[in-house]
Write an enzyme that holds these catalytic residues in place. Structure first.
Site, short mmCIF file in Angstrom:
data_model
loop_
_atom_site.label_atom_id
_atom_site.label_comp_id
_atom_site.label_asym_id
_atom_site.label_seq_id
_atom_site.Cartn_x
_atom_site.Cartn_y
_atom_site.Cartn_z
N TYR A 138 1.01 -1.28 -0.10
CA TYR A 138 -0.10 -0.05 0.22
C TYR A 138 1.12 1.26 0.14
O TYR A 138 1.90 1.34 0.76
CB TYR A 138 -0.86 -0.08 1.18
N ASP A 233 9.30 2.84 -0.73
CA ASP A 233 8.23 3.33 0.04
C ASP A 233 8.67 3.11 1.62
O ASP A 233 8.41 2.02 1.76
CB ASP A 233 7.05 3.06 -0.37
N LYS A 261 4.95 9.38 8.48
CA LYS A 261 4.83 8.83 10.09
C LYS A 261 6.10 9.48 10.80
O LYS A 261 5.88 10.51 11.24
CB LYS A 261 5.02 7.15 9.80
N1 HOZ Z 1 -0.54 3.33 6.47
C1 HOZ Z 1 -1.36 3.30 7.49
C2 HOZ Z 1 -1.63 1.99 7.92
N2 HOZ Z 1 -1.50 0.86 6.95
C3 HOZ Z 1 -2.59 3.94 7.18
C4 HOZ Z 1 -3.72 4.35 7.96
C5 HOZ Z 1 -4.79 4.83 7.71
O1 HOZ Z 1 -5.03 4.26 6.56
O2 HOZ Z 1 -5.47 5.58 8.42
#
Ligand code: HOZ
Length: 422
Positions: A138, A233, A261
């Site tokens: 993702y 990433d 983050k």
């Molecule tokens: N990358 C975060 C968790 N996989 C994203 C958190 C969210 O989508 O709120």
């Protein structure tokens, strides 16, 4: 009306990011009133040990006094200028010290912006359209990247979102993570059309899936051979699995890196950067456009700087790794004692666990076949026992420097109890 119903009456789905909604585990999300150290306090007065850490940023735990002081002091000088401030240069310098492949960088406000901008830059730099990503990885919710995606998209069962034009989606090639052969075939077929390969060097949005030996080396070699841009990433892994991120851990130099983050210390900051010649394409130096009113926001820069100062001290990562390992080993042992097949992963302050007898987990297919019903039961059992895990079987967990023996022991003792009931 309860808090979630009230929220639902005005906020779409009741949440401002889908993975918060507990859709993957059932029940209503918790509303958090405050947080300190390793603990969250909910609006209904519960105190929970937190392994979500705002999905990664809170590596120093919540309300770190130095981060809060830096933010307060900065806030007293103004919240946003829309003009350069020295904190931006200071944070950029600090990032480059810790991640030397980021020769030039640019601040943005979210991981999504960082990856979206990096992709546009790679396309602008190469003059090519196609990008390669991996199933279950993702990279935020921009159109090119929301195809066979992980995280909330996977949790909700919509890994490829409606609303992404087919004309754009056709340029995203999605390959199995950890499959260097499939990558070689894709390059053979489309080599001179591929602008970039984007990868989470340790996948953290389909639970936690480390790379197999040689996978990143293949990525690096194939990208170099074909003039494609390799994007790591590291929004999640940056400053999380090691001080220099996963690229330091694996000894791979990507062309571009995205961070988020931890780099904002809990405030909205992210960055992308890398090779000087590639970054020279970004406006105003070059023609690839990218911008943001709140980019480089002074408060976020101050929080990031204070956070990076505190992780850049001898022993920080040894202690974090030891603590997280203690948790991972304990979970593995507790599951074995209970006769429950569980595959556990850990690196630095990041961990994952999958209910499967097909471990170690190295592919999206293994995650997809795991026992999600068992995860849901475990999640709620742990929550009842005061432990807050990510409300999805497809997310990694995070330990902070404020998790001590007491918190890990309480967590493991809760896990023993809950595993025995599964
Ligand atoms: N990358 C975060 C968790 N996989 C994203 C958190 C969210 O989508 O709120």
């Amino acid at each position: 009306m309860n808090l979630f119903e009230e929220a639902r009456s005005v906020i779409a789905g009741g949440v401002n990011s889908p993975v918060r909604a507990f859709a993957g585990v059932g029940g209503d999300p918790l509303f958090i009133k405050s947080a300190n150290g390793a603990y969250l306090e909910t609006e209904d007065g519960r105190r929970l040990i937190d392994y979500v850490g705002s999905w990664g940023p809170m590596i120093l735990g919540h309300c770190d006094p130095d981060v809060i002081a830096a933010v307060v002091e900065t806030a007293n000088n103004g919240l946003s200028f829309g003009a350069p401030c020295v904190l931006e240069t200071q944070l950029a310098n600090k990032i480059r010290d810790l991640v030397p492949s980021m020769e030039r960088l640019r601040m943005v406000s979210s991981g999504t912006e960082a990856t979206m901008s990096a992709i546009r830059l790679a396309r602008g730099h190469t003059g090519r359209d196609k990008i390669i990503k991996f199933e279950g990885c993702y990279h935020g919710h921009s159109d090119s990247l929301l195809i066979k995606a992980g995280s909330g998209a996977l949790t909700l069962g919509v890994p490829s979102s409606p609303g992404v034009p087919q004309g754009l989606a056709k340029h995203t090639l999605t390959l199995p993570f950890n499959d260097a052969d499939a990558l070689a075939v894709a390059f053979e077929r489309f080599g001179d059309e591929i602008a970039c390969v984007i990868v989470e060097p340790i996948a953290g949005n389909m639970n936690m899936v480390p790379p197999i030996a040689g996978f990143h080396e293949s990525l690096r070699d194939l990208c170099s051979q074909h003039g494609s841009v390799l994007i790591f990433d590291e929004v999640m892994t940056g400053f999380r699995v090691a001080k220099g991120g996963a690229q330091a851990l694996f000894g791979i130099t990507p062309d571009l890196t995205t961070l988020g983050k931890i780099v904002g210390g809990g405030l909205p900051a992210a960055a992308f950067g890398g090779r000087r010649d590639i970054m020279a394409n970004i406006a105003p130096d070059g023609p690839v456009y990218q911008a943001g009113t709140l980019s480089g926001n002074p408060l976020a820069m101050a929080a990031g700087l204070a956070t990076l100062a505190k992780i850049d001290v001898p022993g920080f990562y040894t202690a974090l790794d030891r603590r997280t390992r203690q948790l991972a080993d304990g979970l593995e042992l507790a599951a074995r004692d209970a006769g429950i097949p569980l595959a556990v992963e850990q690196e630095g302050g990041m961990f994952g666990f999958v209910f499967t007898d097909d471990g170690p987990v190295r592919s999206y297919a293994q995650i997809a076949a795991s026992n999600v019903a068992r995860f849901r039961k475990f999640f709620h059992g742990m929550l009842d026992a005061g432990i807050y895990l990510a409300p999805s079987a497809y997310e990694a967990g995070f330990v902070s420097s404020r998790h001590g023996d007491a918190e890990i022991e309480a967590t493991l003792s809760a896990a023993q109890g809950v595993l025995a009931t599964l």
